[in-house]
Design a protein around this motif. Sequence first.
Motif, PDB file in Angstrom:
ATOM      1  N   VAL A   1       0.836  -1.205   0.000  1.00 40.36           N
ATOM      2  CA  VAL A   1       0.000   0.000   0.000  1.00 40.36           C
ATOM      3  C   VAL A   1       0.867   1.248   0.000  1.00 40.36           C
ATOM      4  CG1 VAL A   1      -1.686   1.319   1.322  1.00 40.36           C
ATOM      5  CG2 VAL A   1      -1.959  -1.156   1.072  1.00 40.36           C
ATOM      6  N   LEU A   2       1.942   1.244   0.797  1.00 42.73           N
ATOM      7  CA  LEU A   2       2.836   2.400   0.820  1.00 42.73           C
ATOM      8  C   LEU A   2       3.527   2.598  -0.526  1.00 42.73           C
ATOM      9  CD1 LEU A   2       4.472   1.977   4.347  1.00 42.73           C
ATOM     10  CD2 LEU A   2       2.725   3.641   3.659  1.00 42.73           C
ATOM     11  N   SER A   3       3.881   1.518  -1.190  1.00 41.75           N
ATOM     12  CA  SER A   3       4.624   1.614  -2.449  1.00 41.75           C
ATOM     13  C   SER A   3       3.750   1.991  -3.628  1.00 41.75           C
ATOM     14  CB  SER A   3       5.316   0.276  -2.744  1.00 41.75           C
ATOM     15  OG  SER A   3       6.177  -0.093  -1.697  1.00 41.75           O
ATOM     16  N   VAL A   4       2.464   1.687  -3.558  1.00 37.51           N
ATOM     17  CA  VAL A   4       1.590   1.930  -4.695  1.00 37.51           C
ATOM     18  C   VAL A   4       0.971   3.322  -4.669  1.00 37.51           C
ATOM     19  CG1 VAL A   4      -0.681   1.216  -3.798  1.00 37.51           C
ATOM     20  CG2 VAL A   4      -0.050   0.663  -6.160  1.00 37.51           C
TER      21      VAL A   4
ATOM     22  N   VAL B   1      10.051  11.335  -2.249  1.00 38.74           N
ATOM     23  CA  VAL B   1       9.354  10.713  -1.121  1.00 38.74           C
ATOM     24  C   VAL B   1       9.166   9.223  -1.368  1.00 38.74           C
ATOM     25  CG1 VAL B   1       7.183  10.685   0.177  1.00 38.74           C
ATOM     26  CG2 VAL B   1       8.197  12.864  -0.518  1.00 38.74           C
ATOM     27  N   ARG B   2       8.858   8.859  -2.593  1.00 43.13           N
ATOM     28  CA  ARG B   2       8.573   7.455  -2.897  1.00 43.13           C
ATOM     29  C   ARG B   2       9.751   6.561  -2.533  1.00 43.13           C
ATOM     30  NH1 ARG B   2       6.619   6.039  -8.727  1.00 43.13           N
ATOM     31  NH2 ARG B   2       4.581   6.080  -7.723  1.00 43.13           N
ATOM     32  N   TRP B   3      10.952   6.919  -2.938  1.00 41.11           N
ATOM     33  CA  TRP B   3      12.083   6.034  -2.699  1.00 41.11           C
ATOM     34  C   TRP B   3      12.461   5.977  -1.225  1.00 41.11           C
ATOM     35  CZ3 TRP B   3      12.637   2.483  -5.914  1.00 41.11           C
ATOM     36  CH2 TRP B   3      12.357   2.691  -7.264  1.00 41.11           C
ATOM     37  N   ARG B   4      12.216   7.056  -0.495  1.00 39.16           N
ATOM     38  CA  ARG B   4      12.420   6.986   0.957  1.00 39.16           C
ATOM     39  C   ARG B   4      11.437   6.002   1.583  1.00 39.16           C
ATOM     40  NH1 ARG B   4      12.783  12.711   0.128  1.00 39.16           N
ATOM     41  NH2 ARG B   4      14.935  13.464   0.371  1.00 39.16           N
ATOM     42  N   VAL B   5      10.180   6.070   1.135  1.00 41.76           N
ATOM     43  CA  VAL B   5       9.165   5.144   1.648  1.00 41.76           C
ATOM     44  C   VAL B   5       9.527   3.702   1.288  1.00 41.76           C
ATOM     45  CG1 VAL B   5       6.760   4.440   1.426  1.00 41.76           C
ATOM     46  CG2 VAL B   5       7.319   6.859   1.647  1.00 41.76           C
ATOM     47  N   VAL B   6       9.965   3.483   0.052  1.00 40.12           N
ATOM     48  CA  VAL B   6      10.303   2.130  -0.394  1.00 40.12           C
ATOM     49  C   VAL B   6      11.491   1.587   0.389  1.00 40.12           C
ATOM     50  CG1 VAL B   6      11.183   0.800  -2.339  1.00 40.12           C
ATOM     51  CG2 VAL B   6       9.321   2.423  -2.690  1.00 40.12           C
ATOM     52  N   VAL B   7      12.511   2.407   0.571  1.00 41.72           N
ATOM     53  CA  VAL B   7      13.682   1.946   1.324  1.00 41.72           C
ATOM     54  C   VAL B   7      13.305   1.639   2.760  1.00 41.72           C
ATOM     55  CG1 VAL B   7      15.932   2.639   2.227  1.00 41.72           C
ATOM     56  CG2 VAL B   7      15.352   3.095  -0.156  1.00 41.72           C
ATOM     57  N   GLY B   8      12.481   2.517   3.381  1.00 44.52           N
ATOM     58  CA  GLY B   8      12.038   2.270   4.756  1.00 44.52           C
ATOM     59  C   GLY B   8      11.227   0.997   4.876  1.00 44.52           C
TER      60      GLY B   8
ATOM     61  N   PHE C   1       9.570 -13.137  -1.535  1.00 43.65           N
ATOM     62  CA  PHE C   1       8.583 -12.370  -2.299  1.00 43.65           C
ATOM     63  C   PHE C   1       8.114 -11.143  -1.520  1.00 43.65           C
ATOM     64  CE2 PHE C   1       8.484 -15.969  -5.087  1.00 43.65           C
ATOM     65  CZ  PHE C   1       8.029 -15.465  -6.296  1.00 43.65           C
ATOM     66  N   VAL C   2       7.968 -11.276  -0.213  1.00 38.57           N
ATOM     67  CA  VAL C   2       7.586 -10.116   0.593  1.00 38.57           C
ATOM     68  C   VAL C   2       8.684  -9.058   0.538  1.00 38.57           C
ATOM     69  CG1 VAL C   2       7.128  -9.304   2.939  1.00 38.57           C
ATOM     70  CG2 VAL C   2       6.070 -11.406   2.120  1.00 38.57           C
ATOM     71  N   LEU C   3       9.921  -9.492   0.578  1.00 42.25           N
ATOM     72  CA  LEU C   3      11.044  -8.560   0.517  1.00 42.25           C
ATOM     73  C   LEU C   3      11.059  -7.802  -0.809  1.00 42.25           C
ATOM     74  CD1 LEU C   3      13.522  -7.660   2.185  1.00 42.25           C
ATOM     75  CD2 LEU C   3      14.844  -9.416   1.004  1.00 42.25           C
ATOM     76  N   MET C   4      10.581  -8.446  -1.872  1.00 43.72           N
ATOM     77  CA  MET C   4      10.594  -7.825  -3.191  1.00 43.72           C
ATOM     78  C   MET C   4       9.372  -6.952  -3.470  1.00 43.72           C
ATOM     79  SD  MET C   4      13.355  -8.596  -4.770  1.00 43.72           S
ATOM     80  CE  MET C   4      12.885  -8.180  -6.447  1.00 43.72           C
ATOM     81  N   VAL C   5       8.342  -7.068  -2.639  1.00 45.37           N
ATOM     82  CA  VAL C   5       7.091  -6.351  -2.918  1.00 45.37           C
ATOM     83  C   VAL C   5       7.292  -4.838  -3.040  1.00 45.37           C
ATOM     84  CG1 VAL C   5       4.894  -5.660  -1.875  1.00 45.37           C
ATOM     85  CG2 VAL C   5       5.434  -8.067  -2.155  1.00 45.37           C
ATOM     86  N   PRO C   6       7.925  -4.156  -2.057  1.00 45.66           N
ATOM     87  CA  PRO C   6       8.024  -2.688  -2.177  1.00 45.66           C
ATOM     88  C   PRO C   6       8.818  -2.246  -3.398  1.00 45.66           C
ATOM     89  CG  PRO C   6       8.558  -3.424   0.054  1.00 45.66           C
ATOM     90  CD  PRO C   6       8.528  -4.644  -0.799  1.00 45.66           C
ATOM     91  N   SER C   7      10.009  -2.822  -3.593  1.00 44.10           N
ATOM     92  CA  SER C   7      10.859  -2.368  -4.695  1.00 44.10           C
ATOM     93  C   SER C   7      10.269  -2.725  -6.055  1.00 44.10           C
ATOM     94  CB  SER C   7      12.262  -2.965  -4.554  1.00 44.10           C
ATOM     95  OG  SER C   7      12.201  -4.381  -4.517  1.00 44.10           O
ATOM     96  N   MET C   8       9.690  -3.930  -6.163  1.00 45.93           N
ATOM     97  CA  MET C   8       9.137  -4.331  -7.445  1.00 45.93           C
ATOM     98  C   MET C   8       7.936  -3.453  -7.819  1.00 45.93           C
ATOM     99  SD  MET C   8       6.534  -6.129  -9.056  1.00 45.93           S
ATOM    100  CE  MET C   8       6.391  -6.837 -10.686  1.00 45.93           C
ATOM    101  N   THR C   9       7.074  -3.177  -6.847  1.00 46.85           N
ATOM    102  CA  THR C   9       5.905  -2.326  -7.116  1.00 46.85           C
ATOM    103  C   THR C   9       6.329  -0.921  -7.513  1.00 46.85           C
ATOM    104  OG1 THR C   9       4.594  -3.595  -5.528  1.00 46.85           O
ATOM    105  CG2 THR C   9       3.782  -1.412  -6.140  1.00 46.85           C
TER     106      THR C   9
END
Length: 424
Positions: free
Chosen positions: A124-127, A134-141, A173-181
Amino acid sequence: MSTPRIGETALARGVTATWWYTAVGVAFFVALTALFWILWAWAAPALDAPWRFPISIAGSLAWIAASILLLLDYRPSVLAARDGERHPPSTLTMTGFVLAALGAILLGLGTSSLLAAAAVVAFVLSVRPWTPGVRWRVVVGATLLVLVLVFVEASAFATQGIPVSAFSAPAFFVLMVPSMTAFSLWWWEIVLELDWARTAESQLAATRERLRLANDVHDLQGHHLQVIALQLELAERLLAKDPAAAAEQIRAAQGAVNEARAGTRALATSFRGVPLPDELENAADLLRAAGHDVRMHVGAGAASAPADVLGPIVRESVTNVLKHGDGARARIDLSRDGDTWVYRMVNDAADHGGGAGGVGGAEGGADVAWGSGLTGMGERLEVSGGKVEAWNDGTSFTVQVRLPVGHAPVAGTSDLPATTGEHA
């Protein structure tokens, strides 16, 4: 017979198709991640409570539904921001948030894993349509948080006798969810920016061409009008003293008027002209946009083919295919046969009686009736010594144009009868 409409095949062109490919890819990745957690809840020996498996399925379905709703609202949000408009969260987004929260709770309970719930939150945060910084800070966090939970839960499950190898697939797969999205959506936005840049470039080029045309018209007309004004002024002064000389000046002014008209016509013709290979590419793109499977063959030396004659023929033949074809396939050929240019448009057969007919009999095909479309083609070609043929063999409809290489120049093309049909 159904006439193909370009609006029905919008996915075949532009960034709209790219967006749907991207959105489907993200939704598929979410579904795949949820599937691994369902298999985890079903197979993990420490999670033998009978209610965990259906709860995991319900949570996964809620997450998938939330991802679809949030993706549906993502594109309008980005487009509105690009136009400088505010796009408040819509009903789709709010419903997506509710389903995501429900999915996180149910998936966490069903799998007995906080990491599964964190996967939904990270998605949800990544999409969300954050600004790039801001997006990449959220994704990294979100990725760091997921990584910490992976190690914590791997240790916890190990104490329960669950091997780390069984936990590795859903954790990965969970680890890949933020970056992949985020990367998928960022990639689509890059394509969108490139499309906007291409549009702006084409508009700028058109503006420059209009300015060039305006300057050329100004120079051409200004010169001739100045000459005409001087000749008429001189004729007025000579009228009483030397009528013959005054009449000569008036005739010279008339000649200047004719020269100005011819120059303006030639200038407009050169401004409208499009190289024939580009015309053929545009025709193929238009047919593909309308859903046709297009095959094109352009022979050597096509750039020297007469665009002033064949260009309108190409446009008219494309119009006939769009209006009267079956909308499945088309083939475009342009080649030189000795001292003759041969242009051929072939499409799947349909009812060509009302405006797409032509001369029958070639290659054993059945006769088809003349229509206004090929009548216009024939009138254009007659001036240059060319001819048009058309035939329907039951499976395909063919329009063939033969034009001598040394055809006579077309004078006053704009005065020829216009062909029928709407050219997109």
